[in-house]
Every structure is written in structure tokens, then in C-alpha cells.
Design a protein around this motif. Structure first.
Motif, PDB file in Angstrom:
ATOM      1  N   PHE A 101       0.829  -1.213   0.000  1.00  0.00           N
ATOM      2  CA  PHE A 101       0.000   0.000   0.000  1.00  0.00           C
ATOM      3  C   PHE A 101       0.860   1.259   0.000  1.00  0.00           C
ATOM      4  CE2 PHE A 101      -2.757   3.231   1.903  1.00  0.00           C
ATOM      5  CZ  PHE A 101      -3.863   3.117   1.075  1.00  0.00           C
ATOM      6  N   ILE A 155       0.602   4.415  -2.750  1.00  0.00           N
ATOM      7  CA  ILE A 155       0.348   5.831  -2.439  1.00  0.00           C
ATOM      8  C   ILE A 155       1.625   6.673  -2.482  1.00  0.00           C
ATOM      9  CG2 ILE A 155      -1.633   5.237  -1.001  1.00  0.00           C
ATOM     10  CD1 ILE A 155       0.088   5.785   1.467  1.00  0.00           C
ATOM     11  N   TYR A 169       4.391   6.577  -0.648  1.00  0.00           N
ATOM     12  CA  TYR A 169       4.680   7.074   0.694  1.00  0.00           C
ATOM     13  C   TYR A 169       6.160   7.408   0.876  1.00  0.00           C
ATOM     14  CZ  TYR A 169       5.006   7.203   5.798  1.00  0.00           C
ATOM     15  OH  TYR A 169       5.240   7.586   7.087  1.00  0.00           O
ATOM     16  N   GLN A 227      -5.667  -5.169   0.878  1.00  0.00           N
ATOM     17  CA  GLN A 227      -5.530  -3.821   0.331  1.00  0.00           C
ATOM     18  C   GLN A 227      -6.806  -3.003   0.527  1.00  0.00           C
ATOM     19  OE1 GLN A 227      -2.578  -2.423  -0.772  1.00  0.00           O
ATOM     20  NE2 GLN A 227      -1.961  -4.344   0.213  1.00  0.00           N
ATOM     21  N   VAL A 245      -7.104   0.539   2.448  1.00  0.00           N
ATOM     22  CA  VAL A 245      -7.785   1.710   1.889  1.00  0.00           C
ATOM     23  C   VAL A 245      -8.793   2.275   2.887  1.00  0.00           C
ATOM     24  CG1 VAL A 245      -9.402   2.494   0.112  1.00  0.00           C
ATOM     25  CG2 VAL A 245      -7.457   1.043  -0.513  1.00  0.00           C
ATOM     26  N   GLY A 258      -5.847   4.547   3.920  1.00  0.00           N
ATOM     27  CA  GLY A 258      -6.060   5.351   2.723  1.00  0.00           C
ATOM     28  C   GLY A 258      -6.960   6.545   2.965  1.00  0.00           C
ATOM     29  N   ASP A 272      -5.166   9.172   4.935  1.00  0.00           N
ATOM     30  CA  ASP A 272      -4.138   9.854   4.151  1.00  0.00           C
ATOM     31  C   ASP A 272      -4.751  10.858   3.191  1.00  0.00           C
ATOM     32  OD1 ASP A 272      -1.624  10.416   3.003  1.00  0.00           O
ATOM     33  OD2 ASP A 272      -1.997   8.962   1.411  1.00  0.00           O
ATOM     34  N   TRP A 273      -5.874  10.522   2.571  1.00  0.00           N
ATOM     35  CA  TRP A 273      -6.479  11.399   1.568  1.00  0.00           C
ATOM     36  C   TRP A 273      -7.299  12.528   2.189  1.00  0.00           C
ATOM     37  CZ3 TRP A 273      -8.171   6.133  -0.625  1.00  0.00           C
ATOM     38  CH2 TRP A 273      -7.087   5.537  -1.276  1.00  0.00           C
TER      39      TRP A 273
END
Length: 402
Positions: free
Chosen positions: A165, A169, A171, A379, A383, A387, A390-391
């Protein structure tokens, strides 16, 4: 009394071979005799002072089942020595994983460092699988300790999926073309599965040099021989009783108790490298949880629900811990505890070694279905937790839980 309720009192069967002889001499009708295949881990031999073995034949058999006959032997499991052995083996396993990972973290490393522990853990697992019957015949908890405790703790499913992951993204990487992210994630998947399966098979091949000469090394002929007898051992839960324990059981229990006591004392006294000490404390909890969940692997023989549940739950917890270490927690002790939970609890709760054994043992279609679904669900879990955070909020590293 129906033949399906028949129970046999034996005279102190000392090992699995002796129980096989009992099964062969049983007076079950020919139409209900069945071939024997060994069950997976998590079984324990009969009590030292006499045991009760229940032979449970299949009620009806068609032509295919006639060719593949099975005798199921229920054997008593004593959990105390199993749990006691899982504690030190899981501690050793997590220390090996942390050591290999730290050893291979340097600029210009040819591959991500976690792959080395995945390979080594699967190699040992392959060696143990080849010696499975011999180890179980000598002392069944030893096989569980090595397979579930040591190998399962050296390898980890959750950290692997976190790496996938993080590649998706971007990272840890600078800005680059869009096509790089999915390719980087694909490399993580391909290299880890390839190295894990290679390690498993290499361990099996390596064991050939140490197996007794009269031990059947090529099992393909036995699988194709419809008349070959197989034995399946099923676990019978038993409440703890002091009278059931033998001398070697007490040695294992003492080892488990003193290992956890020693680690707790060292964690209190030593102020340096405490994240490693926390990892050894949390490791047995993750391993024991995975061992308990493994009972659900028999719910569906084409999809190991126990291993799947352990891997996905561990991945979920690791995602939450990663969020805490990237914006929510910044104290030194808090970061050390998070690191210990990530490497110890999540790392030992999830496993690649058992995952590799399962995908190489299942039929091809079911193996692909199980492997793909496991990675995809891991995954999706990342997310939903990491995820979305993070978004919406953004990750800013305040702890290092590598």
C-alpha cells in the motif's frame, strides 16, 4: 449400538504409528473403512496413562470414496504444553524477523528488506513440513511450536501488505510517472510470493538430505495409489488436568513461563531498544490468537478461513497503528509501544509461511482464488483505514515503527 458410535479403549498407544496399527486392526465393516491422511498442525498425542481413540467411519461411500478410504482417529489435545512452546518460539521468531530486516536496511539495497525474513521463515517451514510425521511422532507440540510459533512469527502478512500500500500511495518515493506505483506494488507481490514459495520448496528439498533412508521422500506415488492407506487425526478438546501432563510437558510449561517472565523484567530494567522488548512481549499474544483462529481452517477445505481471518485482522490493526504513528502519537514511550504492537502482535498474528503452504497445497484454481482474494481484501482494509486518513487528513511521520 451403531457402528458409527463405536469407541475403542487402547492400551497406552505411545505414538502415531501405534495408533495407525490400532486403526488397521479395527473391526469396522469393509464398506466403512477409510484411508488415512495426516491432519495439519494443532494436534496432540494421547495421554500417557491410557487414551480413548474414537474411530468414526463415513456412513456412505460412492465409487470414488471407495478408492480413497480414510480412517479418522480422534486424539486428545493437551493445550498447556502447546501454549507454553508457542511463547518462546514466537519470541525467537519476531527477533529473527526484526534482526534480518534491520540488517538489510541500507542505501542501495537491491530489494525491500522484509523479503529476507519471508524467505528464511518459509525455508524452515518447508524443512518442518518434510519432517512432519517424524516430529509429530516424537512430540506433537514441537511441530506446532516450530510451524505455528517460529516460522509463523518470522514471516508476516500484514507488514508485507503495508509495503504494497505504501508503494501504491508513493509514501516513501519522490514524484514519478503514474505507472510507477502499480508496478512497484506488483513487484512487492511477485517477489514476496516467489521468494516465499521458493523458500518453502527449497526447505523441503534440503530435508531430503537428512531424512532416514527408509522414509518415503516421493509422495506422488502414494497419492496416485488408490489402495494406499492414509490416516487423519482430528483434535478432541480436553479440559486441563494435572494428571494428563508428562515430564516433558512440565519442561515446556516451565520454559514458556520463564521466557515471558524474563522478557518482562528486561523490558522494565533496560531503557534502550525497548521497542524490540515490547515486540517480544506482544509476539506470543499474536501467535496464540492465530493458533486459535486456525481451528476455522477446516470449515472449508478449499479456503482456509482461519489463516485468512488472522491475516486480514492483523492487517487492519497494523493500518490503525500506522495512522497513530503518523500524526496522532509523538511521545517516545507511545512510539515504542506502537512499534512493539506492529512488529510483535501484528507481525506474529499474520503469517506468510502458512499462507505459502496453503497456496501450494490447494488445487490450482482454489489456490489462485484464495491468494488473490487475500491480497485484495488486505488492500481494501488498508484503503478503508490508512487510505481514507491519508487522503483526508494526510500522513506526517511522528514515529518510526519500521
Amino acid at each position: 449400538m451403531s457402528v458409527y458410535d463405536t469407541k475403542f479403549e487402547t492400551k497406552e498407544p505411545k505414538n502415531i504409528s501405534e495408533m495407525d496399527e490400532i486403526a488397521k486392526k479395527s473391526t469396522l465393516p469393509k464398506t466403512n473403512q477409510m484411508t488415512v491422511k495426516h491432519a495439519d498442525v494443532n494436534t496432540y498425542n494421547t495421554k500417557n496413562s491410557g487414551s480413548e481413540i474414537a474411530l468414526q467411519p463415513i456412513p456412505t461411500l460412492d465409487e470414488d470414496e471407495e478408492k480413497t478410504k480414510v480412517i479418522f482417529i480422534d486424539i486428545v489435545e493437551r493445550k498447556a504444553p502447546v501454549i507454553a512452546l508457542l511463547i518462546p518460539f514466537s519470541m525467537i521468531g519476531v527477533l529473527v524477523r526484526i534482526g534480518l530486516t534491520n540488517l538489510n536496511q541500507y542505501p542501495g539495497a537491491p530489494v525491500f528488506p522484509l523479503v529476507y525474513s519471508q524467505f528464511i521463515g518459509c525455508l524452515i517451514m518447508g524443512f518442518c513440513v518434510a519432517f512432519k510425521e517424524i516430529i509429530m511422532n516424537k512430540y506433537l507440540p514441537a511441530y506446532i511450536g516450530l510451524g505455528v510459533g517460529l516460522c509463523g512469527s518470522i514471516t508476516t502478512f500484514s507488514s508485507w501488505n503495508l509495503g504494497i500500500f505504501k508503494a501504491i500511495i508513493d509514501y516513501e518515493t519522490p514524484q514519478h510517472p503514474r505507472a510507477y506505483s502499480p508496478l512497484a506494488a506488483l513487484v512487492h507481490v511477485a517477489i514476496t510470493i516467489g521468494m516465499s514459495v521458493s523458500g518453502l520448496k527449497f526447505g523441503e528439498h534440503l530435508a531430503d538430505f537428512f531424512l532416514p533412508k527408509n522414509f518415503p521422500k516421493d509422495k506422488s506415488n502414494a497419492k496416485n495409489n488408490s489402495k494406499s492407506k492414509k490416516t487423519s487425526y482430528r483434535v478432541v478438546p480436553r479440559k486441563f488436568k494435572y494428571d494428563d501432563l508428562i515430564f516433558i510437558d512440565w519442561i515446556c510449561i516451565s520454559l514458556g513461563f520463564f521466557s515471558i517472565l524474563t522478557v518482562v523484567i528486561l523490558t522494565i530494567l533496560i531503557k534502550e531498544h525497548r521497542k524490540i522488548m515490547f515486540a517480544t512481549i506482544f509476539a506470543p499474544i499474536g501467535t496464540l490468537t492465530r493458533w486459535k483462529l486456525s481451528r476455522f481452517n477446516t470449515v472449508n477445505m478449499t479456503f482456509p478461513f482461519g489463516t485468512f481471518a488472522a491475516n486480514i485482522f492483523g492487517t487492519l490493526v497494523l493500518g490503525i497503528l500506522f495512522i497513530l504513528s503518523n500524526g496522532e502519537v509523538n511521545s517516545k514511550l507511545g512510539c515504542q509501544v506502537i512499534s512493539g504492537l506492529s512488529d510483535g502482535f501484528c507481525g506474529c498474528l499474520t503469517t506468510i509461511s502458512t499462507f505459502a503452504v496453503e497456496i501450494t497445497s490447494l488445487p490450482r484454481v482454489q489456490a489462485y482464488r484464495y491468494a488473490i482474494f487475500s491480497v485484495v481484501m488486505a488492500q481494501v482494509t488498508m484503503v478503508v483505514t490508512l487510505g481514507i486518513y491519508d487522503w483526508t487528513v494526510g500522513l506526517r511521520s511522528t514515529c518510526d515503527i519500521k
